[in-house]
Write a protein that holds these residues in place. Structure first.
Motif, PDB file in Angstrom:
ATOM      1  N   PRO A 289      40.740  40.011  49.701  1.00  0.00           N
ATOM      2  CA  PRO A 289      39.955  38.974  50.370  1.00  0.00           C
ATOM      3  C   PRO A 289      40.295  38.935  51.864  1.00  0.00           C
ATOM      4  O   PRO A 289      41.410  39.261  52.279  1.00  0.00           O
ATOM      5  N   ALA A 290      39.338  38.510  52.660  1.00  0.00           N
ATOM      6  CA  ALA A 290      39.513  38.475  54.113  1.00  0.00           C
ATOM      7  C   ALA A 290      40.736  37.659  54.518  1.00  0.00           C
ATOM      8  O   ALA A 290      41.472  38.059  55.422  1.00  0.00           O
ATOM      9  N   ALA A 291      40.969  36.536  53.868  1.00  0.00           N
ATOM     10  CA  ALA A 291      42.125  35.699  54.229  1.00  0.00           C
ATOM     11  C   ALA A 291      43.437  36.437  54.011  1.00  0.00           C
ATOM     12  O   ALA A 291      44.369  36.309  54.806  1.00  0.00           O
ATOM     13  N   ASP A 292      43.512  37.227  52.943  1.00  0.00           N
ATOM     14  CA  ASP A 292      44.729  38.003  52.684  1.00  0.00           C
ATOM     15  C   ASP A 292      44.910  39.101  53.725  1.00  0.00           C
ATOM     16  O   ASP A 292      46.020  39.346  54.200  1.00  0.00           O
ATOM     17  N   ARG A 293      43.803  39.783  54.085  1.00  0.00           N
ATOM     18  CA  ARG A 293      43.884  40.817  55.118  1.00  0.00           C
ATOM     19  C   ARG A 293      44.291  40.204  56.450  1.00  0.00           C
ATOM     20  O   ARG A 293      45.117  40.748  57.177  1.00  0.00           O
ATOM     21  N   ALA A 294      43.739  39.036  56.768  1.00  0.00           N
ATOM     22  CA  ALA A 294      44.081  38.363  58.021  1.00  0.00           C
ATOM     23  C   ALA A 294      45.552  37.971  58.049  1.00  0.00           C
ATOM     24  O   ALA A 294      46.224  38.113  59.068  1.00  0.00           O
ATOM     25  N   GLU A 295      46.066  37.497  56.931  1.00  0.00           N
ATOM     26  CA  GLU A 295      47.479  37.110  56.863  1.00  0.00           C
ATOM     27  C   GLU A 295      48.396  38.310  57.079  1.00  0.00           C
ATOM     28  O   GLU A 295      49.411  38.216  57.776  1.00  0.00           O
ATOM     29  N   LEU A 296      48.038  39.447  56.499  1.00  0.00           N
ATOM     30  CA  LEU A 296      48.845  40.658  56.676  1.00  0.00           C
ATOM     31  C   LEU A 296      48.875  41.089  58.138  1.00  0.00           C
ATOM     32  O   LEU A 296      49.933  41.404  58.691  1.00  0.00           O
TER      33      LEU A 296
END
Length: 84
Positions: free
Chosen positions: A23-30
C-alpha cells in the motif's frame, strides 16, 4: 519547501506482476525512514505531473526501468528548467 522530497504513487497496482505490491502508506513510511529524505507525499493522480507542476523540483528521478530520455514527465520538468 524541503530539500529532498519523494513522491509515492497512490495506486497499489504495479504493472509488472513480478514486483511485490505494498500500500502507498507503507511505501511512504519506508522511504520516509531514509535519512536523506525530508518529506514524502502520496499523490492520487495517475501520473506525478500535477505535483511536478506545483512544486518544480530541481531534479526528477524515476526508477531504473527508465532512461533519462524515456521519463514520461521529462517535457514537463524541462519546461520549468528542471532536470531528469
Amino acid at each position: 519547501m524541503p530539500d529532498t522530497f519523494f513522491a509515492v504513487a497512490g495506486k497499489t497496482a504495479i504493472m509488472d506482476a513480478s514486483f511485490a505490491t505494498l500500500p502507498a502508506a507503507d511505501r511512504a513510511e519506508l522511504v520516509a525512514a531514509l535519512r536523506a529524505v525530508d518529506a514524502v507525499v502520496i499523490f492520487p493522480e495517475p501520473t506525478v505531473t500535477p505535483l511536478l507542476e506545483l512544486l518544480h523540483p530541481d531534479v526528477h528521478c524515476k526508477g531504473t526501468d527508465y532512461t533519462v530520455d524515456s521519463v514520461p514527465e521529462r517535457g514537463v520538468v524541462l519546461a520549468y528548467g528542471g532536470r531528469t
